[in-house]
Structure formats: structure tokens, C-alpha cells
Design a protein around this motif. Structure first.
Motif, mmCIF file in Angstrom:
data_model
loop_
_atom_site.group_PDB
_atom_site.id
_atom_site.type_symbol
_atom_site.label_atom_id
_atom_site.label_comp_id
_atom_site.label_asym_id
_atom_site.label_seq_id
_atom_site.Cartn_x
_atom_site.Cartn_y
_atom_site.Cartn_z
ATOM 1 N N ALA A 18 0.848 -1.187 0.000
ATOM 2 C CA ALA A 18 0.000 0.000 0.000
ATOM 3 C C ALA A 18 0.884 1.238 0.000
ATOM 4 O O ALA A 18 2.003 1.215 0.521
ATOM 5 C CB ALA A 18 -0.910 -0.012 1.224
ATOM 6 N N ILE A 19 0.388 2.297 -0.582
ATOM 7 C CA ILE A 19 1.134 3.555 -0.540
ATOM 8 C C ILE A 19 1.314 3.959 0.931
ATOM 9 O O ILE A 19 0.361 3.990 1.695
ATOM 10 C CB ILE A 19 0.377 4.650 -1.314
ATOM 11 N N GLY A 20 2.543 4.235 1.305
ATOM 12 C CA GLY A 20 2.839 4.590 2.687
ATOM 13 C C GLY A 20 3.118 3.417 3.596
ATOM 14 O O GLY A 20 3.423 3.610 4.784
ATOM 15 N N GLU A 21 3.058 2.176 3.079
ATOM 16 C CA GLU A 21 3.254 1.005 3.931
ATOM 17 C C GLU A 21 4.669 0.938 4.502
ATOM 18 O O GLU A 21 4.862 0.613 5.678
ATOM 19 C CB GLU A 21 2.940 -0.270 3.148
ATOM 20 N N ALA A 22 5.663 1.265 3.680
ATOM 21 C CA ALA A 22 7.046 1.202 4.146
ATOM 22 C C ALA A 22 7.283 2.165 5.310
ATOM 23 O O ALA A 22 7.957 1.824 6.290
ATOM 24 C CB ALA A 22 8.006 1.508 3.007
ATOM 25 N N GLY A 23 6.701 3.338 5.231
ATOM 26 C CA GLY A 23 6.906 4.321 6.272
ATOM 27 C C GLY A 23 6.134 4.042 7.548
ATOM 28 O O GLY A 23 6.384 4.663 8.579
ATOM 29 N N GLY A 43 6.029 1.083 9.023
ATOM 30 C CA GLY A 43 6.510 -0.192 9.536
ATOM 31 C C GLY A 43 6.480 -0.317 11.043
ATOM 32 O O GLY A 43 6.257 -1.403 11.588
ATOM 33 N N HIS A 44 6.670 0.803 11.755
ATOM 34 C CA HIS A 44 6.684 0.735 13.215
ATOM 35 C C HIS A 44 5.296 0.476 13.795
ATOM 36 O O HIS A 44 5.170 0.168 14.982
ATOM 37 C CB HIS A 44 7.243 2.037 13.794
ATOM 38 N N ARG A 45 4.267 0.588 12.969
ATOM 39 C CA ARG A 45 2.903 0.291 13.421
ATOM 40 C C ARG A 45 2.393 -1.058 12.911
ATOM 41 O O ARG A 45 1.238 -1.408 13.124
ATOM 42 C CB ARG A 45 1.947 1.391 12.973
ATOM 43 N N ILE A 46 3.244 -1.808 12.226
ATOM 44 C CA ILE A 46 2.850 -3.110 11.673
ATOM 45 C C ILE A 46 3.558 -4.196 12.469
ATOM 46 O O ILE A 46 4.784 -4.213 12.568
ATOM 47 C CB ILE A 46 3.203 -3.205 10.184
ATOM 48 N N SER A 47 2.783 -5.117 13.037
ATOM 49 C CA SER A 47 3.355 -6.174 13.874
ATOM 50 C C SER A 47 3.877 -7.315 13.023
ATOM 51 O O SER A 47 3.777 -7.301 11.788
ATOM 52 C CB SER A 47 2.283 -6.698 14.848
ATOM 53 N N SER A 48 4.406 -8.325 13.671
ATOM 54 C CA SER A 48 4.761 -9.560 12.980
ATOM 55 C C SER A 48 3.477 -10.272 12.565
ATOM 56 O O SER A 48 2.400 -9.993 13.093
ATOM 57 C CB SER A 48 5.592 -10.463 13.891
ATOM 58 N N ASP A 94 0.467 7.762 8.482
ATOM 59 C CA ASP A 94 0.759 7.790 9.912
ATOM 60 C C ASP A 94 0.699 9.216 10.433
ATOM 61 O O ASP A 94 1.201 10.155 9.803
ATOM 62 C CB ASP A 94 2.145 7.195 10.162
ATOM 63 N N ALA A 95 0.080 9.387 11.577
ATOM 64 C CA ALA A 95 0.002 10.687 12.231
ATOM 65 C C ALA A 95 -0.049 10.481 13.731
ATOM 66 O O ALA A 95 -0.151 9.341 14.218
ATOM 67 C CB ALA A 95 -1.228 11.458 11.752
ATOM 68 N N GLU A 96 -0.020 11.549 14.478
ATOM 69 C CA GLU A 96 -0.004 11.445 15.927
ATOM 70 C C GLU A 96 -1.250 10.753 16.464
ATOM 71 O O GLU A 96 -1.196 10.015 17.454
ATOM 72 C CB GLU A 96 0.119 12.842 16.545
ATOM 73 N N ARG A 97 -2.392 10.956 15.821
ATOM 74 C CA ARG A 97 -3.644 10.366 16.307
ATOM 75 C C ARG A 97 -3.766 8.892 15.963
ATOM 76 O O ARG A 97 -4.660 8.201 16.457
ATOM 77 C CB ARG A 97 -4.849 11.119 15.738
ATOM 78 N N GLY A 98 -2.876 8.387 15.116
ATOM 79 C CA GLY A 98 -2.915 6.987 14.749
ATOM 80 C C GLY A 98 -2.620 6.777 13.277
ATOM 81 O O GLY A 98 -2.328 7.725 12.529
ATOM 82 N N LEU A 99 -2.699 5.542 12.862
ATOM 83 C CA LEU A 99 -2.456 5.167 11.470
ATOM 84 C C LEU A 99 -3.793 5.111 10.736
ATOM 85 O O LEU A 99 -4.679 4.345 11.108
ATOM 86 C CB LEU A 99 -1.766 3.805 11.407
ATOM 87 N N THR A 100 -3.939 5.931 9.697
ATOM 88 C CA THR A 100 -5.143 5.901 8.882
ATOM 89 C C THR A 100 -4.952 4.912 7.746
ATOM 90 O O THR A 100 -4.028 5.051 6.931
ATOM 91 C CB THR A 100 -5.468 7.291 8.312
ATOM 92 N N VAL A 101 -5.806 3.908 7.702
ATOM 93 C CA VAL A 101 -5.742 2.872 6.672
ATOM 94 C C VAL A 101 -6.927 3.105 5.734
ATOM 95 O O VAL A 101 -8.087 3.002 6.149
ATOM 96 C CB VAL A 101 -5.812 1.464 7.291
#
Length: 455
Positions: free
Chosen positions: A170-175, A177-182, A281-288
């Protein structure tokens, strides 16, 4: 095969160590390269997960013969091991045998495989030319190892499928990464702090997703601020729910029924038709954001999206891969998940796994490419056959047989809960597939023509 040189085995998981055991029995020397610090390092990431094939399908015959003189005690054949038990009770003792320990190199990541002195465009005398395996050993010590043949059992754990549609991140997925678990987090144990009291989005329509969702619901009982979101690409989650009480595999039916109740009662918020296009990604959370413009805000995403093989290190080899699943060409039609589950794939060996690059084989989970329905027992038969072929015993290599589940059926992500006590809901790992209480011995010669019709 070039004589007087070792055979390189890439990966010290169950299939890689089994390959080394079979090579030993054939009088062939091996060099085992494991990227992790311990044998079964990938399994260590999901040691809390219970396989749904019993021990009798999860140990290799040559490995057992190597272990027996050490006083090793075989686990109960009908017991269902957790990943941690597979490591502690089988892989570590196997890797500790003097014969294996002498050839095992941990913290040794294979960077590339090629032919000595030639790239893939040069054809002259390739078969008589040794392989070069370039390895990054611990401490950044990069060395080239000259070997006679290569068995790639490196698996697919390190290369999960992306969250985006069309096979792309997804666009922005690489950036983000710190919000994506195993892919298989230990929600109730090691990784609890990452999920407790947070908004969690689970992406995927298989039973790995189902188990994670159910564990999150258990966590939410203790941590009521935990919010659970579930996104699937399809129009419904019926595939995950299964047949309920009518399911031929009771534990799978129980899993699906429990998940359906959690969705129906609102404890899990299901979003269907949610193909992900971007992450922000933003301070309020990750918008998917979905392709249709719908958006969810979450703190962490669990990617239950499956895996694919890492082929980059094999770029200088002459491979023949199925265009759909990226498995060896002859194997691809036999394992295409549109037509097959783990219990319907015929036994196969060196002949089906062969590439134009003679002496090179991909085995184990990686041999299935993007197809997920893999049995450990299948991998063990693969390497038995490959070791025979490398030793020049073509009759043994071509005579393949496999003890398979009689009624085993796998889900689309190879994570269906099977053969589990009905009073429990257990997580299930990718490696190891469904099994019925009584197996059937299937023997089919390799090299048979099978079309995508599944015949």
C-alpha cells in the motif's frame, strides 16, 4: 555434481536439518547456513503457536535415526506440538548432534548463489562448474563458499505479502513499519504490551487472522480499552467461519463459530470489501484507507496476508518457475491453491523440483512459492529424494511416497485449526498442515503430468 565438495543447505529449520541428515546418510558432506542465531530461528518467532499436525508428521526419519543414539526421547506421536516444542524437543537436539553441529553456521545469511566464474548468461560447461554461495557471516564477515550443489530450504517467513492490493505494498506502507506487527504476534504473552488497550486492525481472511482475533478478544477481557477491527478484501468472512457444528473438522468449526459470535456481538468490528490502498501515519494513529475511500484509524496493524519466496539471492541461477505461484514449474500446477489443499498434493521429489540449473533445488515451504498449503512431511520426502538424486541413486530419488492425512483440508493461508481438542481453541502455524486421526500412505511416481484442473 562436482565431486569432493560439500552440498550447501540454506536454512536450519525442520526441512533444512532433515536435508543435512539425509545427505549424511548418503555419505555427502554438507554446509548449513542459517541466517538466525539458532536452529529454527523463524519458528522462534511463533513458538507460541500450536501446529495442527501431530508429532508423527513433524519429524523426519533420517533425523530420528541420527538422534536415536544420543538417547533422544521421541515425543508422543499423536500430540500436537507448539512451535517452541518443535524447537526445544526436536530441532535443538538434532542440531546438537556432532554430525550436524560440525556443519552448521548460524548468523550466516546467504546473499547470493551463482556458478563459479559465470553469471546466468553463460552456458558453457555450467553443469561441471561448482556453485558459489556468498554468505554474510556474523560480524559482517562476507565470504564465498565453493560447493557442489545447493538445497535452498530458507522458507518464506522473512518475506510476507504486502497489505496493499494487486500484490503491491500500500502507498505509505514502508513508512508505517513501526505500526505493523509480525504476522503471528504473541498477543497474550511476549507482545501483550503492543496491543493492550490499543486499537488493533487485523488484515486477512484466513485462520491465522481468526486466531489472532480470538486472542485479542481474550486480551480485551482484561484490557477493556482494546478495540478490535478486522478487514477482509472479500464480500464476506464466510470462508473463515467455516461450517460451524457441521464442519468435518470440529476444531475448525468451533474456531469459526466462536469468531462469528464475536463479530455478531460487536466485540470485533468486521469491514468487508476492504482492499487497502494507502496508509498514513500521524499522531492520532495510522489511517488505513481502502480502495473505495473508506478509512479506519488504528494504532497497530496485524498483517495476516501470507508469504512469498525471496528470489533475489537466486538471480544468477537458471530457474524455471510457475508463473502463478512461483514454485518449480512442474510443481506449480500440483499445489495451486485454487485447486488444491495440502491433502490433495501428490508426493513429489527431485524430478518435480528440478530446475535448468542442475544440482540446485528449492525445497520446503519456499518450494511452494506463494501457495500456502504446505506439510512438513512433504518437505521431508522432498529432501530424501533430493539427497538420493545428488548421491546418484536415481531409482530412490524417483520412488516417492508420503504418509498424508486422510481427510486433511487446508485453508487458503494454511492456518486452519485441525485435530485440536474440541474444548480448546488453538492457534495454528503456517508450516505443518491439517491432519486426520488416521493417515493413509500414498505412493505416486514423480514426473506425472497434472493440469490445473486438479486431476
Amino acid at each position: 555434481m562436482v565431486e569432493n565438495l560439500p552440498v550447501a543447505v540454506i536454512g536450519a529449520g525442520p526441512v533444512g536439518l532433515a536435508a543435512a541428515a539425509h545427505l549424511l546418510e548418503r555419505g555427502l558432506e554438507s554446509m548449513i547456513f542459517e541466517a538466525g542465531g539458532t536452529p529454527g530461528a523463524a519458528i522462534e518467532q511463533w513458538r507460541h503457536i500450536r501446529l495442527f499436525s501431530p508429532w508423527r508428521f513433524n519429524v523426519d526419519a533420517a533425523a530420528v535415526r541420527l538422534l536415536q543414539p544420543t538417547g533422544w526421547e521421541s515425543p508422543r506421536p499423536t500430540a500436537l506440538p507448539y512451535g517452541g516444542e518443535l524447537i526445544d524437543s526436536y530441532l535443538v537436539p538434532l542440531a546438537s548432534t556432532p554430525q550436524i553441529a560440525a556443519t552448521l553456521h548460524t548468523e550466516s545469511r546467504v546473499l547470493a548463489v551463482t556458478r563459479q566464474g559465470m553469471d546466468k548468461t553463460h552456458g558453457g560447461d555450467r553443469e561441471a562448474t561448482p556453485f558459489v554461495v556468498r554468505v554474510d557471516h556474523r560480524g559482517g564477515d562476507v565470504r564465498d563458499h565453493i560447493v557442489s550443489a545447493v538445497i535452498d530450504a530458507s522458507g518464506t517467513w522473512s518475506t510476507r505479502n504486502p497489505l496493499g492490493t494487486s500484490g503491491l505494498p500500500a502507498i505509505g506502507e514502508a513508512g508505517a513499519g513501526h505500526r505493523i506487527s509480525s504476522p503471528l504476534p504473541d498477543v497474550m504473552g511476549r507482545d501483550r504490551a503492543a496491543f493492550a488497550g490499543r486499537r488493533v486492525l487485523v488484515v486477512g481472511a484466513g485462520h491465522s487472522a481468526a486466531n489472532t482475533l480470538i486472542n485479542l478478544s481474550e486480551l480485551a477481557k482484561d484490557e477493556p480499552d482494546t478495540r478490535i477491527l478486522w478487514a477482509v478484501r472479500g464480500a464476506s468472512a464466510s470462508k473463515v467461519y467455516g461450517g460451524g457444528d457441521a464442519d468435518g473438522l470440529p476444531a475448525r468449526g468451533q474456531l469459526g463459530a466462536r469468531l462469528r459470535r464475536l463479530v455478531d456481538t460487536g466485540k470485533i468490528k468486521l469491514h468487508t470489501g476492504f482492499g487497502i490502498s494507502s496508509l498514513s501515519d500521524a499522531e492520532r494513529g495510522l489511517t488505513v484507507t481502502a480502495v473505495d475511500g473508506r478509512a479506519l484509524v488504528t494504532d497497530v496493524v496485524v498483517p495476516c496476508t501470507g508469504f512469498r519466496p525471496n528470489l533475489e539471492m537466486l538471480r544468477e541461477l537458471r530457474l524455471s518457475l510457475d508463473p502463478a505461484v512461483e514454485a518449480p514449474t512442474e510443481l506449480g500446477p500440483l499445489i495451486d491453491p485454487e485447486f488444491h489443499s495440502c491433502g490433495t498434493v501428490p508426493p513429489h521429489g527431485a524430478k518435480v523440483l528440478a530446475h535448468p540449473e542442475k544440482g540446485f533445488y528449492i525445497v520446503g515451504m519456499k518450494s511452494y512459492g506463494r501457495a500456502p498449503t504446505f506439510l512438513l512431511a512433504t518437505g521431508y520426502e522432498q529432501v530424501r529424494s533430493v539427497a538420493a538424486a545428488l548421491a546418484g541413486d536415481q531409482v530412490a530419488a524417483d520412488t516417492v511416497h508420503l504418509e498424508l492425512p486422510e481427510t486433511g483440508v487446508c485453508s487458503s493461508d494454511a492456518a486452519t485449526s485441525c485435530d485440536v481438542p474440541a474444548t480448546e481453541t488453538k492457534e495454528v502455524a503456517e508450516e505443518g498442515c491439517c491432519s486426520a486421526p488416521e493417515p493413509v500412505l500414498i505412493g505416486i511416481p514423480t514426473g506425472l503430468a497434472h493440469g490445473r484442473s486438479g486431476v
